[in-house]
Write a protein that holds these residues in place. Structure first.
Motif, short mmCIF file in Angstrom:
data_model
loop_
_atom_site.label_atom_id
_atom_site.label_comp_id
_atom_site.label_asym_id
_atom_site.label_seq_id
_atom_site.Cartn_x
_atom_site.Cartn_y
_atom_site.Cartn_z
N GLY A 168 -39.27 9.12 33.79
CA GLY A 168 -38.21 10.07 34.02
C GLY A 168 -38.74 11.35 34.64
N LEU A 169 -38.07 12.44 34.31
CA LEU A 169 -38.42 13.75 34.85
C LEU A 169 -39.37 14.45 33.88
CD1 LEU A 169 -37.69 15.52 37.33
CD2 LEU A 169 -35.91 16.58 35.91
N ALA A 170 -40.48 14.97 34.41
CA ALA A 170 -41.52 15.56 33.56
C ALA A 170 -41.09 16.92 33.03
CB ALA A 170 -42.82 15.68 34.36
N GLU A 171 -41.92 17.46 32.15
CA GLU A 171 -41.61 18.68 31.41
C GLU A 171 -40.97 19.74 32.29
OE1 GLU A 171 -44.93 21.11 30.18
OE2 GLU A 171 -46.33 19.85 31.27
N PHE A 172 -39.76 20.16 31.86
CA PHE A 172 -39.05 21.16 32.65
C PHE A 172 -39.47 22.55 32.19
CE2 PHE A 172 -36.20 22.67 35.67
CZ PHE A 172 -35.88 21.58 36.48
N MET A 173 -40.55 23.01 32.82
CA MET A 173 -41.17 24.26 32.42
C MET A 173 -40.33 25.48 32.78
SD MET A 173 -44.94 23.25 33.81
CE MET A 173 -45.81 24.55 32.96
N ASN A 174 -39.58 25.37 33.84
CA ASN A 174 -38.80 26.51 34.31
C ASN A 174 -37.53 26.66 33.49
OD1 ASN A 174 -37.67 28.60 35.74
ND2 ASN A 174 -37.40 27.45 37.65
N ILE A 197 -35.53 13.22 30.32
CA ILE A 197 -36.00 14.50 30.83
C ILE A 197 -36.87 15.13 29.76
CG2 ILE A 197 -35.40 16.74 31.79
CD1 ILE A 197 -32.64 15.61 32.50
N ASP A 198 -38.11 15.38 30.11
CA ASP A 198 -39.09 15.96 29.18
C ASP A 198 -38.92 17.47 29.16
OD1 ASP A 198 -40.94 15.02 27.42
OD2 ASP A 198 -42.65 15.35 28.73
N GLY A 199 -39.10 18.05 27.98
CA GLY A 199 -38.90 19.48 27.83
C GLY A 199 -40.17 20.29 27.75
N GLY A 211 -28.35 25.97 25.22
CA GLY A 211 -28.10 25.83 26.64
C GLY A 211 -29.10 24.91 27.32
N TYR A 212 -30.35 25.03 26.92
CA TYR A 212 -31.42 24.19 27.47
C TYR A 212 -31.17 22.73 27.12
CZ TYR A 212 -36.36 23.00 28.52
OH TYR A 212 -37.52 22.47 29.04
N LEU A 213 -30.81 22.46 25.87
CA LEU A 213 -30.56 21.09 25.42
C LEU A 213 -29.28 20.52 26.04
CD1 LEU A 213 -31.48 21.45 21.64
CD2 LEU A 213 -32.79 20.31 23.42
N ALA A 214 -28.35 21.38 26.40
CA ALA A 214 -27.11 20.92 27.02
C ALA A 214 -27.36 20.25 28.36
CB ALA A 214 -26.15 22.10 27.20
N ALA A 215 -28.53 20.51 28.94
CA ALA A 215 -28.90 19.85 30.20
C ALA A 215 -29.49 18.46 29.96
CB ALA A 215 -29.91 20.72 30.95
N ARG A 216 -29.44 17.99 28.70
CA ARG A 216 -29.95 16.68 28.28
C ARG A 216 -31.47 16.59 28.40
NH1 ARG A 216 -25.54 11.90 29.73
NH2 ARG A 216 -24.14 12.46 28.04
N ARG A 310 -39.68 4.86 20.85
CA ARG A 310 -38.24 5.05 20.86
C ARG A 310 -37.85 6.30 21.65
NH1 ARG A 310 -35.28 0.75 19.36
NH2 ARG A 310 -33.61 2.10 18.59
N ALA A 311 -38.62 7.37 21.49
CA ALA A 311 -38.28 8.63 22.14
C ALA A 311 -38.30 8.51 23.66
CB ALA A 311 -39.25 9.72 21.68
N PHE A 312 -39.18 7.64 24.17
CA PHE A 312 -39.34 7.53 25.62
C PHE A 312 -38.80 6.22 26.18
CE2 PHE A 312 -42.01 11.01 24.49
CZ PHE A 312 -41.97 11.85 25.59
N GLY A 313 -38.00 5.52 25.40
CA GLY A 313 -37.32 4.34 25.90
C GLY A 313 -38.19 3.13 26.10
N LEU A 314 -39.36 3.11 25.44
CA LEU A 314 -40.28 1.96 25.55
C LEU A 314 -39.99 1.01 24.39
CD1 LEU A 314 -43.50 3.98 26.46
CD2 LEU A 314 -41.98 2.74 28.02
N ARG A 315 -38.95 0.25 24.52
CA ARG A 315 -38.43 -0.55 23.41
C ARG A 315 -39.21 -1.85 23.18
NH1 ARG A 315 -33.61 1.36 21.49
NH2 ARG A 315 -32.72 3.09 22.69
N ASP A 316 -40.22 -2.08 23.99
CA ASP A 316 -40.99 -3.32 23.83
C ASP A 316 -42.25 -3.12 23.00
OD1 ASP A 316 -42.33 -1.74 25.65
OD2 ASP A 316 -42.93 -3.40 26.94
N ARG A 317 -42.43 -1.95 22.38
CA ARG A 317 -43.69 -1.67 21.67
C ARG A 317 -43.46 -0.70 20.52
NH1 ARG A 317 -46.23 0.64 27.02
NH2 ARG A 317 -44.68 -0.85 27.74
N GLY A 318 -44.55 -0.35 19.84
CA GLY A 318 -44.46 0.63 18.77
C GLY A 318 -44.49 0.03 17.38
N ILE A 319 -44.47 -1.28 17.30
CA ILE A 319 -44.51 -1.97 16.00
C ILE A 319 -45.17 -3.32 16.22
CG2 ILE A 319 -42.23 -3.03 16.31
CD1 ILE A 319 -41.77 -2.58 13.30
N ILE A 320 -45.91 -3.79 15.21
CA ILE A 320 -46.53 -5.11 15.30
C ILE A 320 -45.53 -6.13 14.78
CG2 ILE A 320 -48.44 -6.57 14.53
CD1 ILE A 320 -50.19 -4.07 14.40
N ALA A 321 -44.85 -6.79 15.70
CA ALA A 321 -43.79 -7.72 15.34
C ALA A 321 -43.59 -8.70 16.48
CB ALA A 321 -42.48 -6.97 15.06
#
Length: 569
Positions: A168-174, A197-199, A211-216, A310-321
């Motif tokens: 996605g879009l990297a850290e929105f520093m501005n 969108i990374d913050g 306001g910042y979070l309202a931009a998703r 989960r936070a970054f939408g990588l639903r194929d990993r993160g647990i041994i299953a």
């Protein structure tokens, strides 16, 4: 490639109808959901886990007796460039520490080379053994108060959005641009409203945070206090606990990580160099430290894996299953997070595996376009006794505005070693202009000489601190000759140096050579009286124009809170 033949094999191996490609036998499997540990076999077909909590036979078997299996670690925010090595060497350096997925922002190289830098990282990400994911750099330049080597608009980023390695879009520093609904900012945010969108929101609270979070914008790695973290969590933001070589927020935020928050908190390093990785570790260091600080063990491992995925939408990993990507870390001791063996996408990580990777040619080997300087270029005119001075503290990249009495000699201001006041300057190096910003800094402990760096966030012009104008010129000129890196000078001579010719940010050597090269640099900086543990990265962050409060760029000294230029005397 997933096809019917692979699915048939995976199903058959999961049912134990045929031997699995790889089986870890009799290992203690940590369940990051419940915290339970069960001795079991883990079966792997290709890059996929196909069996747990059952008995299996495999074409290759690993004896897991006495070991514990945990999901591969996910570093949720980092800049590979800050490791001072290429993505290929970063892969070789960090993967053995259990980091099987890293989410990077090529923000540094993009500010030097623009889209060429992003293409280089995407090509590198396709070649690494670990899964290196890329966020598209959102702030090139990060503000109007500096001269970067490139300018990327929303239209420049869109062609990369569909790349399989892009999240996605990297850290929105501005964040000031977000809050003011700047048109260029909106052009970047709009296409990613249905993605990640990374913050980047240091000290942002109250209505402005809303306001910042309202931009998703979804995540934040710039949280530095527990109270700030709790507000951001209440408002639905994912908080990334950061522990880098300079920015060290783990101890301040540890108390927030518990059974209620672990699904909404992740771990990241942001900026960490090979010397610190060798001496302490990477995410494995964070895991063992958080557990030692009393954080619930399986919740720490959850934050390092499942929550991050989960936070970054990588639903194929993160647990041994079964059905999940086979990213598995075997450790001797769960509390110590002592990594024994790493499996990345079903491949056992051994030295020979790195020899199978394709080569990616370096870029930006001629990016140092600054002109030579003289001692006179660093003079600051005399005037009123008190000036705004940049205040730095170890472990923080947030600076302070410290009005201090700065002495004059004749008609020029000079450093005051007794008061720990050194001079700092930023020299433009992209060939766009010959700007030199000048100011003073407090907190380095420098008693003589100068330290210069071409790693200077975010525009990566040359940043130099010193107590002698002549030594500052020597350090900067040597840096230009080297095509970037670090230089320590004193008495008109270079005491130590280390070259970073790839865009002035990265070495072309191995991570072992970088680690070895940083040792004499640190020693040389200490010989000047420098009291900071990481003086070079601390120098680099003096120019970061989106971290409160007082910063220096090639335009001069300015106050981030008001985004206004400050008189430099």
């Amino acid at each position: 490639m997933i096809d019917k033949a692979f699915l048939k094999r995976a199903i058959a191996q999961g049912r134990a109808a045929e031997p699995a490609d790889l089986v870890i036998k009799n290992v203690g499997l940590l369940d990051v959901v419940s915290g339970g540990v069960t001795t079991t076999d883990i079966a792997v077909c290709g890059d996929r886990i196909v069996g747990t909590y059952e008995t299996y036979s495999g074409q290759r078997e690993i004896d897991g007796a006495g070991l514990f299996a945990v999901p591969g670690f996910i570093d949720t925010h980092l800049h590979v460039e800050s490791s001072l090595v290429t993505p290929a060497e970063f892969d070789r350096c960090v993967l053995p520490h259990g980091v099987t997925t890293a989410i990077c922002d090529p923000h540094e190289i993009a500010n030097v080379l623009g889209v060429e830098g992003i293409r280089y990282f995407l090509a590198s990400a396709e070649a690494t053994i670990m899964d290196l994911r890329v966020q598209l750099s959102s702030c090139v330049p990060s503000s109007s108060q500096e001269t970067s080597g490139a300018c990327l608009l929303g239209a420049d980023l869109l062609p990369f959005r569909a790349h399989p390695k892009v999240i996605g879009l990297a850290e929105f520093m501005n964040f000031p641009g977000v809050l003011s609904a700047d048109e260029d900012v909106l052009d970047k945010l709009l296409p990613f409203q249905d993605g990640h969108i990374d913050g980047h929101a240091p000290l942002l609270r109250g209505h402005d945070l809303n306001g910042y979070l309202a931009a998703r914008i979804a995540t934040d790695h710039e949280t530095t206090t527990a109270d700030e973290a709790r507000e951001k969590l209440r408002k639905g933001m994912i908080v990334l606990i950061r522990e880098g070589s300079v920015s060290k927020d783990m101890h301040a935020l540890a108390e927030v990580l518990d059974e209620n928050t672990s699904s909404f908190m992740c771990l990241c390093t942001d900026d960490r160099n090979p010397l610190d990785i060798a001496e302490q570790g990477h995410l494995d260091y964070m895991i063992r430290t958080l557990i030692a600080l009393g954080r619930p063990l399986h919740h720490v491992y959850r934050a390092a894996s499942w929550s991050a995925a989960r936070a970054f939408g990588l639903r194929d990993r993160g647990i041994i299953a079964p059905g999940r990507r086979a990213d598995i870390v075997l450790v001797d001791d769960l509390a110590a997070c002592s990594v024994r063996t790493v499996i990345s996408a079903g491949r056992v990580v051994e030295p020979a595996i790195f020899e199978t990777r394709p080569t990616v040619e370096p870029v930006g080997l001629d990016s140092m376009k600054a002109e030579r300087v003289t001692a006179a270029d660093f003079e600051i005119a005399g005037g009123a006794a008190e000036l705004p001075v940049i205040g730095v503290e170890a472990g923080l990249i947030i600076t302070q505005n410290r009005p201090m009495a700065v002495p004059s000699r004749g008609n020029v201001r000079v450093a005051d070693t007794a008061a720990d006041i050194a001079k700092v300057a930023v020299v433009a190096r992209h060939g766009i202009n010959r700007n030199i910003g000048r100011a003073f800094v407090n907190g380095f402990g420098l008693q003589r000489g100068a330290i210069a760096s071409s790693v200077a966030h975010d525009a990566h012009n040359i940043c130099v601190i010193g107590v002698d104008d002549g030594d500052m010129a020597v350090a900067v000129n040597r840096l230009i000759e080297m095509e970037g890196g670090f230089v320590v000078a004193s008495g008109g001579e270079v005491l130590a140096e280390f070259a970073l010719p790839l865009a002035g940010l990265m070495s072309l050597g191995s991570f072992e050579s970088v680690r070895a090269g940083l040792v004499p640099l640190r020693a040389a900086a200490r010989s000047l009286g420098c009291t900071l543990e990481e003086p070079f990265l601390q120098v680099a962050f003096l120019a970061l124009p989106v971290i409160p409060h007082l910063k220096i760029t090639d335009f001069g000294l300015f106050d981030v809170d008001s985004f206004s230029l400050v008189a430099d005397g």
